[in-house]
Design a protein around this motif. Structure first.
Motif, PDB file in Angstrom:
ATOM      1  N   SER A 178       0.823  -1.212   0.000  1.00 50.35           N
ATOM      2  CA  SER A 178       0.000   0.000   0.000  1.00 50.35           C
ATOM      3  C   SER A 178       0.855   1.259   0.000  1.00 50.35           C
ATOM      4  O   SER A 178       0.566   2.229  -0.724  1.00 50.35           O
ATOM      5  N   SER A 179       1.933   1.261   0.775  1.00 54.93           N
ATOM      6  CA  SER A 179       2.792   2.443   0.825  1.00 54.93           C
ATOM      7  C   SER A 179       3.556   2.627  -0.481  1.00 54.93           C
ATOM      8  O   SER A 179       3.857   3.750  -0.882  1.00 54.93           O
ATOM      9  N   SER A 180       3.861   1.537  -1.179  1.00 56.89           N
ATOM     10  CA  SER A 180       4.535   1.634  -2.479  1.00 56.89           C
ATOM     11  C   SER A 180       3.640   2.343  -3.487  1.00 56.89           C
ATOM     12  O   SER A 180       4.098   3.216  -4.237  1.00 56.89           O
ATOM     13  N   ILE A 181       2.365   1.962  -3.520  1.00 56.42           N
ATOM     14  CA  ILE A 181       1.413   2.587  -4.442  1.00 56.42           C
ATOM     15  C   ILE A 181       1.329   4.088  -4.175  1.00 56.42           C
ATOM     16  O   ILE A 181       1.429   4.922  -5.083  1.00 56.42           O
ATOM     17  N   LEU A 209       5.412   9.520   2.544  1.00 60.54           N
ATOM     18  CA  LEU A 209       4.681   8.540   3.354  1.00 60.54           C
ATOM     19  C   LEU A 209       5.245   7.136   3.188  1.00 60.54           C
ATOM     20  O   LEU A 209       5.083   6.296   4.072  1.00 60.54           O
ATOM     21  N   TYR A 210       5.898   6.884   2.034  1.00 61.97           N
ATOM     22  CA  TYR A 210       6.406   5.535   1.779  1.00 61.97           C
ATOM     23  C   TYR A 210       7.350   5.061   2.892  1.00 61.97           C
ATOM     24  O   TYR A 210       7.073   4.037   3.536  1.00 61.97           O
ATOM     25  N   PRO A 211       8.445   5.762   3.159  1.00 59.95           N
ATOM     26  CA  PRO A 211       9.320   5.276   4.237  1.00 59.95           C
ATOM     27  C   PRO A 211       8.668   5.360   5.610  1.00 59.95           C
ATOM     28  O   PRO A 211       9.005   4.569   6.497  1.00 59.95           O
ATOM     29  N   LEU A 212       7.731   6.300   5.809  1.00 59.21           N
ATOM     30  CA  LEU A 212       7.062   6.394   7.101  1.00 59.21           C
ATOM     31  C   LEU A 212       6.201   5.163   7.370  1.00 59.21           C
ATOM     32  O   LEU A 212       6.209   4.623   8.481  1.00 59.21           O
TER      33      LEU A 212
END
Length: 303
Positions: A178-181, A209-212
């Motif tokens: 989900s974070s990748s998208i 937000l991806y790394p978070l």
């Protein structure tokens, strides 16, 4: 500087800092987890792209903007490659798909060689509120296709892995998916501007937000050592705070004071992280000794 430009430049700067925090977390953790190396490389290339874009948007001369453009694209070229590497290791599919990884890396190196040429980016022009923004050359469409094909290939591998595992085991992979998208939709929005599609990249902040979210997966689902990561996030958060205060200081006295606080915080933070790492390692050694003693005790009882 317009307020909207501040939004874009601040999003890029914060995104780069967040990426470095995530990468440094893996670096401090060491080599115990094989996932550490690809995660670190992915975050470093993301930070290179982010800070390069930030530098280009805030540049005051064409020469400085041009150099920043080369740097950001050198970083961008290897983001999909190291993302694929990260996914292959995370899903235990490295041996199966390593040929694709090596091919993607070779293609990225080939593109990197032509980044400074006009066939990649023809020039930097004024677009929207940006003084300097890249104009796509004849090879840029191939780079864009390469970028998203590699990312989609990696996401496809991750997607298949999620549905091959029980729901409890696949939870951390769902966070990554989900974070990748979200991350690639946010960061990928800048491609539209390069091709003169006049849709401002408002979603740019989403790539932070991806790394978070991955960090949340680390803390919540033990991708890495929770206690070490928690200490590092706290320390790096303080470093970022004092770095911002130093950069935004309005007077020399305030700048010197904030710089002193930054140096002290860095020294104390390093000491804290090393102390936590030492404590965790001692705890692991004690747990191993306890397990061995239990096994020995069980054998003695059998005898």
């Amino acid at each position: 500087m317009p307020l909207e430009l501040d939004y874009y430049s601040l999003s890029l700067f914060i995104g780069g800092v967040v990426a470095l925090i995530s990468g440094a977390s893996v670096f401090f953790f060491g080599n115990k987890q094989k996932i550490g190396l690809p995660w670190m490389l992915l975050n470093i290339t993301t930070a290179v792209w982010s800070f390069g874009y930030f530098s280009m948007l805030t540049a005051e001369s064409l020469e400085a903007a041009r150099l920043s453009d080369w740097i950001l694209h050198w970083g961008a070229l290897f983001i999909p490659v190291f993302y694929l590497y990260f996914i292959l290791v995370l899903t235990d599919a490295f041996q199966k798909y390593r040929f694709f990884l090596y091919t993607a890396f070779a293609v990225a190196v080939g593109f990197a060689a032509v980044v400074p040429s006009d066939t990649f980016v023809t020039t930097l022009s004024n677009k929207y509120i940006f003084m300097f923004a890249p104009e796509a050359g004849v090879l840029y469409i191939y780079f864009t296709a390469f970028f998203f094909l590699v990312v989609l290939f990696a996401i496809g591998i991750l997607f298949r892995k999620i549905f091959s595992l029980p729901s409890t085991d696949s939870l951390r992979l769902k966070y990554v998916f989900s974070s990748s998208i979200v991350g690639f939709l946010g960061g990928g929005s800048v491609f539209l501007f390069t091709f003169d599609i006049n849709i401002p990249p408002y979603s740019l902040v989403l790539f932070t937000l991806y790394p978070l979210v991955i960090t949340y997966a680390i803390l919540r689902h033990n991708l890495f050592e929770t206690k070490i990561i928690t200490a590092e996030l706290l320390v790096f958060g303080l470093w970022t705070l004092f770095l911002f205060r130093t950069l935004l200081s309005t007077s020399l006295t305030e700048q010197i004071l904030n710089l002193v606080f930054l140096v002290v915080t860095v020294l104390l933070g390093i000491f804290l992280i090393l102390s936590v790492i030492k404590e965790v390692r001692l705890r692991e050694e004690l747990e191993n000794i306890t397990v061995e003693l239990e096994k020995t005790n069980a054998r003695l009882q059998e005898l």
